[in-house]
Write a protein that holds these residues in place. Structure first.
Motif, PDB file in Angstrom:
ATOM      1  N   MET A 286      33.218  28.703  23.228  1.00  0.00           N
ATOM      2  CA  MET A 286      34.263  27.920  22.550  1.00  0.00           C
ATOM      3  C   MET A 286      34.442  28.452  21.130  1.00  0.00           C
ATOM      4  SD  MET A 286      34.484  23.779  21.972  1.00  0.00           S
ATOM      5  CE  MET A 286      34.362  23.481  23.725  1.00  0.00           C
ATOM      6  N   ALA A 287      35.682  28.540  20.681  1.00  0.00           N
ATOM      7  CA  ALA A 287      35.971  29.054  19.344  1.00  0.00           C
ATOM      8  C   ALA A 287      35.345  28.157  18.275  1.00  0.00           C
ATOM      9  CB  ALA A 287      37.482  29.139  19.141  1.00  0.00           C
ATOM     10  N   ALA A 288      34.996  28.783  17.134  1.00  0.00           N
ATOM     11  CA  ALA A 288      34.337  28.053  16.055  1.00  0.00           C
ATOM     12  C   ALA A 288      35.243  26.961  15.499  1.00  0.00           C
ATOM     13  CB  ALA A 288      33.953  29.023  14.938  1.00  0.00           C
ATOM     14  N   ALA A 289      34.633  25.838  15.140  1.00  0.00           N
ATOM     15  CA  ALA A 289      35.394  24.705  14.619  1.00  0.00           C
ATOM     16  C   ALA A 289      35.921  25.010  13.222  1.00  0.00           C
ATOM     17  CB  ALA A 289      34.513  23.466  14.583  1.00  0.00           C
ATOM     18  N   LYS A 290      37.087  24.403  12.900  1.00  0.00           N
ATOM     19  CA  LYS A 290      37.682  24.600  11.579  1.00  0.00           C
ATOM     20  C   LYS A 290      37.008  23.725  10.536  1.00  0.00           C
ATOM     21  CE  LYS A 290      40.387  27.676  13.121  1.00  0.00           C
ATOM     22  NZ  LYS A 290      40.114  29.088  12.784  1.00  0.00           N
ATOM     23  N   ARG A 291      36.456  22.579  10.941  1.00  0.00           N
ATOM     24  CA  ARG A 291      35.690  21.759  10.016  1.00  0.00           C
ATOM     25  C   ARG A 291      34.694  20.917  10.797  1.00  0.00           C
ATOM     26  NH1 ARG A 291      37.614  16.404   9.125  1.00  0.00           N
ATOM     27  NH2 ARG A 291      39.613  15.928  10.115  1.00  0.00           N
ATOM     28  N   THR A 292      33.738  20.342  10.080  1.00  0.00           N
ATOM     29  CA  THR A 292      32.672  19.568  10.711  1.00  0.00           C
ATOM     30  C   THR A 292      32.712  18.126  10.226  1.00  0.00           C
ATOM     31  OG1 THR A 292      31.269  21.532  10.851  1.00  0.00           O
ATOM     32  CG2 THR A 292      30.178  19.394  11.069  1.00  0.00           C
ATOM     33  N   GLN A 293      32.523  17.208  11.152  1.00  0.00           N
ATOM     34  CA  GLN A 293      32.468  15.781  10.836  1.00  0.00           C
ATOM     35  C   GLN A 293      31.101  15.260  11.261  1.00  0.00           C
ATOM     36  OE1 GLN A 293      35.255  13.506   9.604  1.00  0.00           O
ATOM     37  NE2 GLN A 293      33.267  12.618   9.123  1.00  0.00           N
ATOM     38  N   TYR A 294      30.404  14.581  10.333  1.00  0.00           N
ATOM     39  CA  TYR A 294      29.083  14.062  10.646  1.00  0.00           C
ATOM     40  C   TYR A 294      29.160  12.569  10.973  1.00  0.00           C
ATOM     41  CZ  TYR A 294      27.266  18.462   8.893  1.00  0.00           C
ATOM     42  OH  TYR A 294      26.997  19.797   8.721  1.00  0.00           O
ATOM     43  N   TYR A 295      28.343  12.152  11.915  1.00  0.00           N
ATOM     44  CA  TYR A 295      28.320  10.744  12.312  1.00  0.00           C
ATOM     45  C   TYR A 295      26.898  10.217  12.342  1.00  0.00           C
ATOM     46  CZ  TYR A 295      27.000  12.547  16.956  1.00  0.00           C
ATOM     47  OH  TYR A 295      26.363  13.176  17.999  1.00  0.00           O
TER      48      TYR A 295
ATOM     49  N   SER B  35      48.803  28.641  15.178  1.00  0.00           N
ATOM     50  CA  SER B  35      48.446  27.416  14.472  1.00  0.00           C
ATOM     51  C   SER B  35      46.953  27.161  14.582  1.00  0.00           C
ATOM     52  CB  SER B  35      49.211  26.223  15.051  1.00  0.00           C
ATOM     53  OG  SER B  35      48.794  25.017  14.453  1.00  0.00           O
ATOM     54  N   GLN B  36      46.387  26.577  13.517  1.00  0.00           N
ATOM     55  CA  GLN B  36      44.976  26.209  13.577  1.00  0.00           C
ATOM     56  C   GLN B  36      44.759  25.004  14.471  1.00  0.00           C
ATOM     57  OE1 GLN B  36      43.362  25.656   9.647  1.00  0.00           O
ATOM     58  NE2 GLN B  36      43.168  27.847   9.271  1.00  0.00           N
ATOM     59  N   LYS B  37      45.769  24.126  14.540  1.00  0.00           N
ATOM     60  CA  LYS B  37      45.631  22.963  15.416  1.00  0.00           C
ATOM     61  C   LYS B  37      45.760  23.391  16.871  1.00  0.00           C
ATOM     62  CE  LYS B  37      46.790  18.989  12.583  1.00  0.00           C
ATOM     63  NZ  LYS B  37      47.579  17.739  12.504  1.00  0.00           N
ATOM     64  N   PRO B  38      44.990  22.752  17.753  1.00  0.00           N
ATOM     65  CA  PRO B  38      45.014  23.153  19.160  1.00  0.00           C
ATOM     66  C   PRO B  38      46.181  22.555  19.922  1.00  0.00           C
ATOM     67  CG  PRO B  38      43.453  21.373  18.848  1.00  0.00           C
ATOM     68  CD  PRO B  38      43.987  21.712  17.475  1.00  0.00           C
TER      69      PRO B  38
END
Length: 263
Positions: A1-10, A202-205
């Motif tokens: 899977m392609a690398a994420a553009k940003r990370t969200q922590y939970y 586009s960066q958005k999928p």
């Protein structure tokens, strides 16, 4: 899977990353889940048609939406159905079930906080929202409304993950509680799994939604066992379908993996 553009922590799977303008909105004691009368029916029909057109345009233009139906809902015209989905689109999850489940009409089990959204919140009940009451005394009316919509042959949409995690590519664990609707009404269950793929410019999928089913509870089991069995079937299918995501726009990580110690 392609690398994420940003990370969200939970911290927990119950974290909210999208909140309405009035998150504490509560239903009034006199709230009516099903409005009868010719005027109400006409208003619902008109608004639903407008919402359908919006869903089509928004999906195609903004998200490059593709829907893959591995089952034809026309074959269940006379049967109510419960459709379970992963909750990853704040706007799309409101409107896309109408496209996924066509020609059947959709009614979505939702948090009452959604009704607190300016302007659109007032329209959601007319578009098919079935808000969950926090008041135990109202629960009987809510359940009766869900049962009625299923008995009418409609689709009831449920997001068992409960909280919207935008663009999340994993299917979060959920309990069997929401499967009581299907078990009690002996209705077939389906799952619609939202997945994400890279776009060229586009960066958005782009978005692909898969519709799978039907799944049936084993009526020879106890009611609790039926719910668990049905949940396991649907969850396994959604997990398998989630593997069709090839692009991670936002990566979700537990807080302990935050190496920088951010809170």
């Amino acid at each position: 899977m392609a690398a994420a553009k940003r990370t969200q922590y939970y911290r927990t799977l119950q974290d909210d990353f999208v909140e309405s303008a009035n998150q504490s909105y509560a239903l009034g004691e006199d709230y009516v889940w099903i409005r009868t009368g010719l005027g109400a029916k006409l208003a619902r029909a008109v608004l639903y048609a407008i919402a359908y057109l919006f869903a089509f345009a928004y999906g195609r233009i903004a998200l490059h939406l593709k829907i893959v139906k591995n089952v034809n809902m026309k074959g269940f015209r006379d049967s109510g159905a419960v459709v379970y989905g992963n909750h990853t689109q704040p706007i799309g999850d409101v409107f896309f079930p109408a496209l996924v489940c066509a020609p059947k009409r959709c009614y979505t089990v939702a948090s009452p906080a959604n009704l607190g959204i300016p302007v659109i919140g007032r329209l959601l009940p007319w578009l098919g929202a079935l808000p969950i009451p926090e008041n135990f005394g109202q629960m009987k009316k809510f359940v009766a409304a869900v049962n009625q919509r299923l008995q009418e042959g409609n689709c009831v949409i449920v997001y068992p993950e409960q909280h919207v995690w935008p663009y999340c590519t994993q299917v979060r664990p959920y309990a069997e509680t929401a499967f009581d609707y299907a078990v009690k009404n002996r209705a077939p269950a389906f799952c619609m799994t939202t997945t994400y793929q890279a776009r060229r410019f586009s960066q958005k999928p782009k978005v692909t939604i898969y519709l799978d089913g039907p799944f049936y509870a084993d009526t020879g089991l106890s009611r609790r066992a039926q719910k668990e069995q049905l949940r396991n079937q649907v969850y396994a299918c959604m997990k398998k379908r989630s593997e069709m995501s090839t692009y991670e726009y936002i990566e979700y990580r537990p807080m302990e993996e935050d190496k920088d110690g951010r809170e």
